[in-house]
Design a protein around this motif. Structure first.
Motif, PDB file in Angstrom:
ATOM      1  N   ILE A   1       0.840  -1.205   0.000  1.00 18.43           N
ATOM      2  CA  ILE A   1       0.000   0.000   0.000  1.00 18.43           C
ATOM      3  C   ILE A   1       0.872   1.251   0.000  1.00 18.43           C
ATOM      4  O   ILE A   1       0.621   2.197  -0.755  1.00 18.43           O
ATOM      5  CB  ILE A   1      -0.967  -0.018   1.206  1.00 18.43           C
ATOM      6  N   ALA A   2       1.911   1.262   0.817  1.00 16.83           N
ATOM      7  CA  ALA A   2       2.807   2.418   0.871  1.00 16.83           C
ATOM      8  C   ALA A   2       3.502   2.649  -0.472  1.00 16.83           C
ATOM      9  O   ALA A   2       3.627   3.795  -0.924  1.00 16.83           O
ATOM     10  CB  ALA A   2       3.836   2.230   1.979  1.00 16.83           C
ATOM     11  N   SER A   3       3.934   1.577  -1.119  1.00 22.19           N
ATOM     12  CA  SER A   3       4.617   1.743  -2.408  1.00 22.19           C
ATOM     13  C   SER A   3       3.654   2.225  -3.495  1.00 22.19           C
ATOM     14  O   SER A   3       4.032   3.039  -4.340  1.00 22.19           O
ATOM     15  CB  SER A   3       5.305   0.452  -2.829  1.00 22.19           C
ATOM     16  N   LEU A   4       2.421   1.743  -3.470  1.00 25.26           N
ATOM     17  CA  LEU A   4       1.431   2.212  -4.455  1.00 25.26           C
ATOM     18  C   LEU A   4       1.090   3.681  -4.223  1.00 25.26           C
ATOM     19  O   LEU A   4       0.957   4.455  -5.180  1.00 25.26           O
ATOM     20  CB  LEU A   4       0.167   1.355  -4.385  1.00 25.26           C
ATOM     21  N   GLU A   5       0.949   4.076  -2.964  1.00 25.39           N
ATOM     22  CA  GLU A   5       0.677   5.483  -2.670  1.00 25.39           C
ATOM     23  C   GLU A   5       1.841   6.353  -3.114  1.00 25.39           C
ATOM     24  O   GLU A   5       1.632   7.437  -3.665  1.00 25.39           O
ATOM     25  CB  GLU A   5       0.402   5.673  -1.178  1.00 25.39           C
ATOM     26  N   GLN A   6       3.064   5.889  -2.899  1.00 25.68           N
ATOM     27  CA  GLN A   6       4.245   6.632  -3.336  1.00 25.68           C
ATOM     28  C   GLN A   6       4.282   6.745  -4.857  1.00 25.68           C
ATOM     29  O   GLN A   6       4.611   7.795  -5.397  1.00 25.68           O
ATOM     30  CB  GLN A   6       5.522   5.962  -2.821  1.00 25.68           C
ATOM     31  N   ALA A   7       3.924   5.687  -5.557  1.00 25.15           N
ATOM     32  CA  ALA A   7       3.901   5.723  -7.015  1.00 25.15           C
ATOM     33  C   ALA A   7       2.870   6.731  -7.521  1.00 25.15           C
ATOM     34  O   ALA A   7       3.123   7.449  -8.502  1.00 25.15           O
ATOM     35  CB  ALA A   7       3.602   4.335  -7.574  1.00 25.15           C
ATOM     36  N   LEU A   8       1.731   6.809  -6.852  1.00 21.44           N
ATOM     37  CA  LEU A   8       0.715   7.788  -7.243  1.00 21.44           C
ATOM     38  C   LEU A   8       1.216   9.210  -7.027  1.00 21.44           C
ATOM     39  O   LEU A   8       1.007  10.080  -7.880  1.00 21.44           O
ATOM     40  CB  LEU A   8      -0.574   7.562  -6.454  1.00 21.44           C
ATOM     41  N   VAL A   9       1.883   9.452  -5.911  1.00 21.15           N
ATOM     42  CA  VAL A   9       2.408  10.791  -5.626  1.00 21.15           C
ATOM     43  C   VAL A   9       3.464  11.172  -6.664  1.00 21.15           C
ATOM     44  O   VAL A   9       3.448  12.291  -7.189  1.00 21.15           O
ATOM     45  CB  VAL A   9       2.989  10.851  -4.194  1.00 21.15           C
ATOM     46  N   GLU A  10       4.351  10.248  -6.973  1.00 18.16           N
ATOM     47  CA  GLU A  10       5.393  10.523  -7.963  1.00 18.16           C
ATOM     48  C   GLU A  10       4.798  10.791  -9.338  1.00 18.16           C
ATOM     49  O   GLU A  10       5.276  11.654 -10.072  1.00 18.16           O
ATOM     50  CB  GLU A  10       6.371   9.362  -8.043  1.00 18.16           C
ATOM     51  N   GLN A  11       3.756  10.057  -9.669  1.00 14.01           N
ATOM     52  CA  GLN A  11       3.118  10.253 -10.967  1.00 14.01           C
ATOM     53  C   GLN A  11       2.452  11.623 -11.041  1.00 14.01           C
ATOM     54  O   GLN A  11       2.514  12.296 -12.066  1.00 14.01           O
ATOM     55  CB  GLN A  11       2.097   9.161 -11.237  1.00 14.01           C
ATOM     56  N   GLU A  12       1.824  12.054  -9.961  1.00  8.87           N
ATOM     57  CA  GLU A  12       1.157  13.353  -9.957  1.00  8.87           C
ATOM     58  C   GLU A  12       2.155  14.499 -10.001  1.00  8.87           C
ATOM     59  O   GLU A  12       1.861  15.559 -10.541  1.00  8.87           O
ATOM     60  CB  GLU A  12       0.259  13.478  -8.736  1.00  8.87           C
ATOM     61  N   GLN A  13       3.345  14.305  -9.434  1.00  9.43           N
ATOM     62  CA  GLN A  13       4.352  15.358  -9.419  1.00  9.43           C
ATOM     63  C   GLN A  13       5.095  15.459 -10.739  1.00  9.43           C
ATOM     64  O   GLN A  13       5.663  16.492 -11.047  1.00  9.43           O
ATOM     65  CB  GLN A  13       5.352  15.115  -8.292  1.00  9.43           C
TER      66      GLN A  13
ATOM     67  N   ARG B   1      -5.048   2.252 -13.063  1.00  9.89           N
ATOM     68  CA  ARG B   1      -4.564   0.919 -12.684  1.00  9.89           C
ATOM     69  C   ARG B   1      -3.952   0.940 -11.286  1.00  9.89           C
ATOM     70  O   ARG B   1      -4.172   0.027 -10.484  1.00  9.89           O
ATOM     71  CB  ARG B   1      -3.548   0.403 -13.703  1.00  9.89           C
ATOM     72  N   LEU B   2      -3.165   1.981 -10.996  1.00  7.89           N
ATOM     73  CA  LEU B   2      -2.572   2.100  -9.668  1.00  7.89           C
ATOM     74  C   LEU B   2      -3.653   2.237  -8.592  1.00  7.89           C
ATOM     75  O   LEU B   2      -3.562   1.622  -7.525  1.00  7.89           O
ATOM     76  CB  LEU B   2      -1.625   3.298  -9.602  1.00  7.89           C
ATOM     77  N   LEU B   3      -4.676   3.038  -8.875  1.00  6.40           N
ATOM     78  CA  LEU B   3      -5.770   3.200  -7.919  1.00  6.40           C
ATOM     79  C   LEU B   3      -6.521   1.890  -7.698  1.00  6.40           C
ATOM     80  O   LEU B   3      -6.889   1.558  -6.569  1.00  6.40           O
ATOM     81  CB  LEU B   3      -6.742   4.290  -8.391  1.00  6.40           C
ATOM     82  N   ALA B   4      -6.718   1.131  -8.762  1.00 10.02           N
ATOM     83  CA  ALA B   4      -7.405  -0.157  -8.632  1.00 10.02           C
ATOM     84  C   ALA B   4      -6.571  -1.122  -7.793  1.00 10.02           C
ATOM     85  O   ALA B   4      -7.108  -1.827  -6.928  1.00 10.02           O
ATOM     86  CB  ALA B   4      -7.670  -0.752 -10.011  1.00 10.02           C
ATOM     87  N   ARG B   5      -5.265  -1.153  -8.031  1.00  8.44           N
ATOM     88  CA  ARG B   5      -4.395  -2.026  -7.229  1.00  8.44           C
ATOM     89  C   ARG B   5      -4.373  -1.593  -5.772  1.00  8.44           C
ATOM     90  O   ARG B   5      -4.346  -2.428  -4.866  1.00  8.44           O
ATOM     91  CB  ARG B   5      -2.971  -2.018  -7.797  1.00  8.44           C
ATOM     92  N   LEU B   6      -4.389  -0.271  -5.536  1.00  9.36           N
ATOM     93  CA  LEU B   6      -4.406   0.253  -4.173  1.00  9.36           C
ATOM     94  C   LEU B   6      -5.692  -0.145  -3.457  1.00  9.36           C
ATOM     95  O   LEU B   6      -5.669  -0.601  -2.313  1.00  9.36           O
ATOM     96  CB  LEU B   6      -4.244   1.774  -4.193  1.00  9.36           C
ATOM     97  N   GLU B   7      -6.813  -0.016  -4.127  1.00 10.02           N
ATOM     98  CA  GLU B   7      -8.093  -0.407  -3.532  1.00 10.02           C
ATOM     99  C   GLU B   7      -8.118  -1.908  -3.240  1.00 10.02           C
ATOM    100  O   GLU B   7      -8.627  -2.334  -2.199  1.00 10.02           O
ATOM    101  CB  GLU B   7      -9.247  -0.031  -4.454  1.00 10.02           C
ATOM    102  N   GLU B   8      -7.571  -2.702  -4.144  1.00 10.39           N
ATOM    103  CA  GLU B   8      -7.526  -4.150  -3.945  1.00 10.39           C
ATOM    104  C   GLU B   8      -6.666  -4.508  -2.736  1.00 10.39           C
ATOM    105  O   GLU B   8      -7.041  -5.342  -1.908  1.00 10.39           O
ATOM    106  CB  GLU B   8      -6.972  -4.838  -5.194  1.00 10.39           C
ATOM    107  N   ALA B   9      -5.509  -3.857  -2.601  1.00  7.01           N
ATOM    108  CA  ALA B   9      -4.626  -4.127  -1.461  1.00  7.01           C
ATOM    109  C   ALA B   9      -5.281  -3.707  -0.152  1.00  7.01           C
ATOM    110  O   ALA B   9      -5.188  -4.409   0.860  1.00  7.01           O
ATOM    111  CB  ALA B   9      -3.296  -3.407  -1.653  1.00  7.01           C
ATOM    112  N   GLN B  10      -5.977  -2.574  -0.164  1.00  3.18           N
ATOM    113  CA  GLN B  10      -6.672  -2.132   1.047  1.00  3.18           C
ATOM    114  C   GLN B  10      -7.804  -3.084   1.410  1.00  3.18           C
ATOM    115  O   GLN B  10      -8.034  -3.362   2.591  1.00  3.18           O
ATOM    116  CB  GLN B  10      -7.202  -0.707   0.861  1.00  3.18           C
TER     117      GLN B  10
END
Length: 74
Positions: free
Chosen positions: A21-33, A50-59
């Motif tokens: 979850i932490a790595s997916l959140e970090q990937a989203l932040v990096e992508q937005e920046q 895709r990242l959001l879907a994987r994040l929701e699945e992990a949560q």
């Protein structure tokens, strides 16, 4: 000993999910920046979805894991 194994398995699964979850959140932040040229905007949006879907699945998996099967006493 069986209880210890169950607690250890739960703890390892929980740590793995928290790390994912932490790595997916970090990937989203990096992508937005990151800067995105207009021609790549659609591709980045698909990748973000895709990242959001994987994040929701992990949560959801973390939620499904539930609490520790046996309280961890010192």
């Amino acid at each position: 000993m069986g209880v210890e194994r169950a607690v250890t398995r739960w703890y390892v699964q929980r740590q793995r999910l928290l790390t994912e979850i932490a790595s997916l959140e970090q990937a989203l932040v990096e992508q937005e920046q990151g800067e995105q040229p207009p021609e790549e905007a659609e591709q980045r949006e698909e990748q973000r979805q895709r990242l959001l879907a994987r994040l929701e699945e992990a949560q959801a998996r973390l939620q499904h894991l539930g609490p520790c099967p046996k309280p961890m006493m010192g």
